[in-house]
Design a protein around this motif. Structure first.
Motif, PDB file in Angstrom:
ATOM      1  N   THR A  88      16.288  66.508  19.327  1.00 41.49           N
ATOM      2  CA  THR A  88      16.978  67.179  18.222  1.00 41.49           C
ATOM      3  C   THR A  88      18.471  66.890  18.292  1.00 41.49           C
ATOM      4  N   LEU A  89      19.003  66.844  19.518  1.00 37.48           N
ATOM      5  CA  LEU A  89      20.446  66.672  19.693  1.00 37.48           C
ATOM      6  C   LEU A  89      20.879  65.214  19.571  1.00 37.48           C
ATOM      7  N   SER A  90      20.139  64.294  20.181  1.00 39.29           N
ATOM      8  CA  SER A  90      20.524  62.882  20.022  1.00 39.29           C
ATOM      9  C   SER A  90      20.057  62.352  18.670  1.00 39.29           C
ATOM     10  N   GLY A  91      18.902  62.866  18.193  1.00 38.40           N
ATOM     11  CA  GLY A  91      18.354  62.396  16.913  1.00 38.40           C
ATOM     12  C   GLY A  91      19.239  62.742  15.738  1.00 38.40           C
ATOM     13  N   LEU A  92      20.014  63.825  15.869  1.00 40.73           N
ATOM     14  CA  LEU A  92      20.950  64.193  14.798  1.00 40.73           C
ATOM     15  C   LEU A  92      21.740  62.983  14.322  1.00 40.73           C
ATOM     16  N   TRP A  93      22.248  62.203  15.278  1.00 36.16           N
ATOM     17  CA  TRP A  93      23.221  61.163  14.929  1.00 36.16           C
ATOM     18  C   TRP A  93      22.579  59.945  14.300  1.00 36.16           C
ATOM     19  N   TRP A  94      21.527  59.406  14.923  1.00 33.14           N
ATOM     20  CA  TRP A  94      20.953  58.189  14.322  1.00 33.14           C
ATOM     21  C   TRP A  94      20.172  58.504  13.053  1.00 33.14           C
ATOM     22  N   ARG A  95      19.562  59.703  13.014  1.00 36.89           N
ATOM     23  CA  ARG A  95      18.843  60.074  11.787  1.00 36.89           C
ATOM     24  C   ARG A  95      19.805  60.266  10.624  1.00 36.89           C
ATOM     25  N   LEU A  96      20.928  60.946  10.910  1.00 34.15           N
ATOM     26  CA  LEU A  96      21.908  61.180   9.847  1.00 34.15           C
ATOM     27  C   LEU A  96      22.498  59.853   9.382  1.00 34.15           C
ATOM     28  N   ALA A  97      22.819  58.965  10.344  1.00 31.02           N
ATOM     29  CA  ALA A  97      23.362  57.656   9.972  1.00 31.02           C
ATOM     30  C   ALA A  97      22.368  56.897   9.094  1.00 31.02           C
ATOM     31  N   GLU A  98      21.091  56.986   9.445  1.00 28.63           N
ATOM     32  CA  GLU A  98      20.052  56.288   8.684  1.00 28.63           C
ATOM     33  C   GLU A  98      19.952  56.857   7.262  1.00 28.63           C
ATOM     34  N   ARG A  99      19.979  58.183   7.148  1.00 26.39           N
ATOM     35  CA  ARG A  99      19.850  58.805   5.821  1.00 26.39           C
ATOM     36  C   ARG A  99      21.077  58.528   4.954  1.00 26.39           C
ATOM     37  N   LEU A 100      22.247  58.467   5.603  1.00 30.09           N
ATOM     38  CA  LEU A 100      23.457  58.153   4.842  1.00 30.09           C
ATOM     39  C   LEU A 100      23.396  56.716   4.330  1.00 30.09           C
ATOM     40  N   ARG A 101      22.948  55.813   5.201  1.00 28.66           N
ATOM     41  CA  ARG A 101      22.813  54.409   4.768  1.00 28.66           C
ATOM     42  C   ARG A 101      21.845  54.308   3.595  1.00 28.66           C
ATOM     43  N   ALA A 102      20.718  55.041   3.699  1.00 32.26           N
ATOM     44  CA  ALA A 102      19.706  55.009   2.632  1.00 32.26           C
ATOM     45  C   ALA A 102      20.277  55.542   1.327  1.00 32.26           C
ATOM     46  N   ALA A 103      21.275  56.442   1.449  1.00 35.60           N
ATOM     47  CA  ALA A 103      21.901  57.017   0.255  1.00 35.60           C
ATOM     48  C   ALA A 103      23.086  56.166  -0.213  1.00 35.60           C
ATOM     49  N   GLY A 104      23.269  55.010   0.441  1.00 35.43           N
ATOM     50  CA  GLY A 104      24.339  54.104   0.026  1.00 35.43           C
ATOM     51  C   GLY A 104      25.717  54.485   0.558  1.00 35.43           C
ATOM     52  N   ILE A 105      25.777  55.371   1.556  1.00 36.74           N
ATOM     53  CA  ILE A 105      27.056  55.796   2.130  1.00 36.74           C
ATOM     54  C   ILE A 105      27.294  55.000   3.417  1.00 36.74           C
ATOM     55  N   ALA A 106      28.364  54.221   3.440  1.00 30.49           N
ATOM     56  CA  ALA A 106      28.552  53.248   4.523  1.00 30.49           C
ATOM     57  C   ALA A 106      29.553  53.691   5.580  1.00 30.49           C
ATOM     58  N   HIS A 107      30.047  54.923   5.522  1.00 31.05           N
ATOM     59  CA  HIS A 107      31.062  55.355   6.499  1.00 31.05           C
ATOM     60  C   HIS A 107      30.497  55.351   7.909  1.00 31.05           C
ATOM     61  N   PRO A 108      31.352  55.051   8.902  1.00 38.55           N
ATOM     62  CA  PRO A 108      30.848  54.949  10.285  1.00 38.55           C
ATOM     63  C   PRO A 108      30.460  56.319  10.853  1.00 38.55           C
ATOM     64  N   LEU A 109      29.352  56.343  11.554  1.00 41.54           N
ATOM     65  CA  LEU A 109      28.944  57.564  12.257  1.00 41.54           C
ATOM     66  C   LEU A 109      28.358  57.137  13.594  1.00 41.54           C
ATOM     67  N   PRO A 110      29.162  57.220  14.672  1.00 42.09           N
ATOM     68  CA  PRO A 110      28.670  56.784  15.983  1.00 42.09           C
ATOM     69  C   PRO A 110      27.552  57.688  16.515  1.00 42.09           C
ATOM     70  N   GLN A 111      26.822  57.164  17.494  1.00 40.63           N
ATOM     71  CA  GLN A 111      25.802  57.958  18.203  1.00 40.63           C
ATOM     72  C   GLN A 111      26.567  58.871  19.178  1.00 40.63           C
ATOM     73  N   ALA A 112      26.906  60.081  18.726  1.00 40.68           N
ATOM     74  CA  ALA A 112      27.860  60.915  19.460  1.00 40.68           C
ATOM     75  C   ALA A 112      27.226  61.789  20.526  1.00 40.68           C
ATOM     76  N   CYS A 113      25.907  61.676  20.713  1.00 45.07           N
ATOM     77  CA  CYS A 113      25.265  62.433  21.787  1.00 45.07           C
ATOM     78  C   CYS A 113      24.198  61.573  22.458  1.00 45.07           C
ATOM     79  N   ALA A 114      24.253  61.528  23.784  1.00 44.21           N
ATOM     80  CA  ALA A 114      23.182  60.913  24.580  1.00 44.21           C
ATOM     81  C   ALA A 114      22.433  62.040  25.272  1.00 44.21           C
ATOM     82  N   SER A 115      21.149  62.099  25.041  1.00 42.92           N
ATOM     83  CA  SER A 115      20.374  63.244  25.501  1.00 42.92           C
ATOM     84  C   SER A 115      19.115  62.756  26.189  1.00 42.92           C
ATOM     85  N   ALA A 116      18.766  63.382  27.310  1.00 42.28           N
ATOM     86  CA  ALA A 116      17.588  62.942  28.058  1.00 42.28           C
ATOM     87  C   ALA A 116      16.800  64.135  28.568  1.00 42.28           C
TER      88      ALA A 116
END
Ligand SMILES: [Zn+2]
Length: 378
Positions: free
Chosen positions: A214-242
């Motif tokens: 839930t915590l690491s997925g926030l970042w790549w999932r959000l980046a993916e959904r933004l890309r799908a919506a045509g929003i190209a702003h950078p969003l790094p993977q800001a959490c590494a969770s294990a």
């Protein structure tokens, strides 16, 4: 070190459980590392690590060596810790709902997508701060209806803005291993080698919505959904969770806990959370393999289980892992060999020595993906 009590929602008249957290460092300092133990309440090696970690963090604080911020929750599941049946701990599933305590965490990317999509800009760091603020607001506004929901919300309130999250579990009998999402594996690799992991299981998304993803997925999932919506702003993977699996349920010893604590303290220095010379990172102690390549061995027949190998052993295809024996069969006892279907490290095995038909025997970290769908067990 600051100790804080977080009362959970009272589920019943006269009943109130409390989560306890410890913090060192300035809460606004970076990096922030969040550690918790025993979300599955009968998995106790991490709780003993927390016991050893507390004085190490206090010492670092006294000596002015804390540069970032560390949050430690030594007993992450007071609900499960109190659940017992027939004199046995029952801390994996909540009695009331039968839900796994480490599943069903909310989709934070979905929760904040609409709030942040029009406010993102070209500065990746500013976008991370914006998203963290939106997640904090969403969590604050979440009005939990049950004790279990209030536990999930409280853990996420403590962890949601961490750069690194370590959720300490264990298996029944196991070699030290770690689960993580592919997107955040590189910054976690030094921890795996400091701990001496015998297996690393990576998935894009394992399904089931466990705490760490839930915590690491926030970042790549959000980046993916933004890309799908045509929003190209950078969003790094800001959490590494294990999810760190500290061996088996019986491996609760000061010897293991001291070694694991030292590895975590070294990792905190590596991350720059604690000041001090960067530790030497040992060479890889295993190969990182896809969770989709992990074979769960099952016995098609019931019987008493005699293992032929041990967790941590490297197996070839066809090697006998265990014999499942039916001593009531006519003539002579029936002996059913359970064999490895993939080559790799047997990283976990059952703790009981009787298996029912279709029951699980153990897990092998194979290198070739062959599974799809939900990749985690119950
Ligand atoms: Zn667990």
């Amino acid at each position: 070190m600051v100790r804080t009590e977080h009362p959970l929602l009272s589920p019943s008249l006269g009943s109130q459980k409390t989560l306890v957290s410890f913090q060192v460092g300035d809460p606004t300092a970076r990096p922030k590392v969040y550690l918790q133990a025993s979300l599955h309440a009968e998995e106790l090696p991490g709780m003993l690590v927390a016991h050893h970690l507390r004085p190490a963090l206090e010492r670092a604080e006294r000596e002015g060596r804390v540069r970032g911020h560390v949050v430690l929750v030594p007993a992450a599941n007071p609900i499960g810790l109190a659940q017992r049946l027939d004199h046995k701990a029952m801390g994996r599933f909540e009695f009331d709902t039968a839900q796994n305590f480490n599943r069903h965490y909310p989709d934070l990317a979905g929760a904040v997508l609409d709030t942040v999509r029009e406010r993102l800009g070209p500065d990746g760091a500013a976008n991370v701060a914006l998203v963290r603020g939106a997640v904090a607001n969403w969590l604050q506004a979440w009005a939990p209806r049950t004790e279990l929901e209030s536990l999930r919300r409280q853990l996420l309130l403590l962890a949601h803005d961490a750069d690194v999250v370590l959720d300490m579990h264990c298996d029944w009998e196991a070699a030290l291993h770690l689960y993580a999402e592919e997107a955040c594996w590189p910054p976690l690799a030094p921890l795996a080698w400091l701990l001496g992991c015998r297996a690393v299981l990576l998935a894009r998304d394992s399904g089931g919505d466990p705490f760490d993803e839930t915590l690491s997925g926030l970042w790549w999932r959000l980046a993916e959904r933004l890309r799908a919506a045509g929003i190209a702003h950078p969003l790094p993977q800001a959490c590494a969770s294990a999810t760190v699996e500290l061996r088996g349920e019986g491996d609760v010893s000061h010897e293991h806990a001291r070694a694991d604590t030292q590895a975590i303290v070294d990792y905190l220095r590596h991350l720059g959370v604690l000041r001090g010379p960067a530790p030497a990172i040992p060479p890889p102690s295993c190969q990182a393999t896809p969770l989709a390549g992990s074979e769960t061995l099952r016995s098609p027949v019931a019987g008493v289980v005699a293992f032929c190998v041990r967790p941590g052993d490297t197996l070839g295809v066809g090697e006998v892992v265990a014999e499942v024996i039916d001593p009531t069969a006519p003539g002579v006892s029936r002996v059913h060999p359970v064999t490895a279907g993939v080559a790799g490290v047997l990283y976990a095995a059952i703790g009981e020595r009787y298996v029912v038909a279709g029951g699980e025997i153990g897990k092998i970290a194979g290198a070739t993906p062959f599974r799809t769908g939900h990749l985690l067990g119950a």
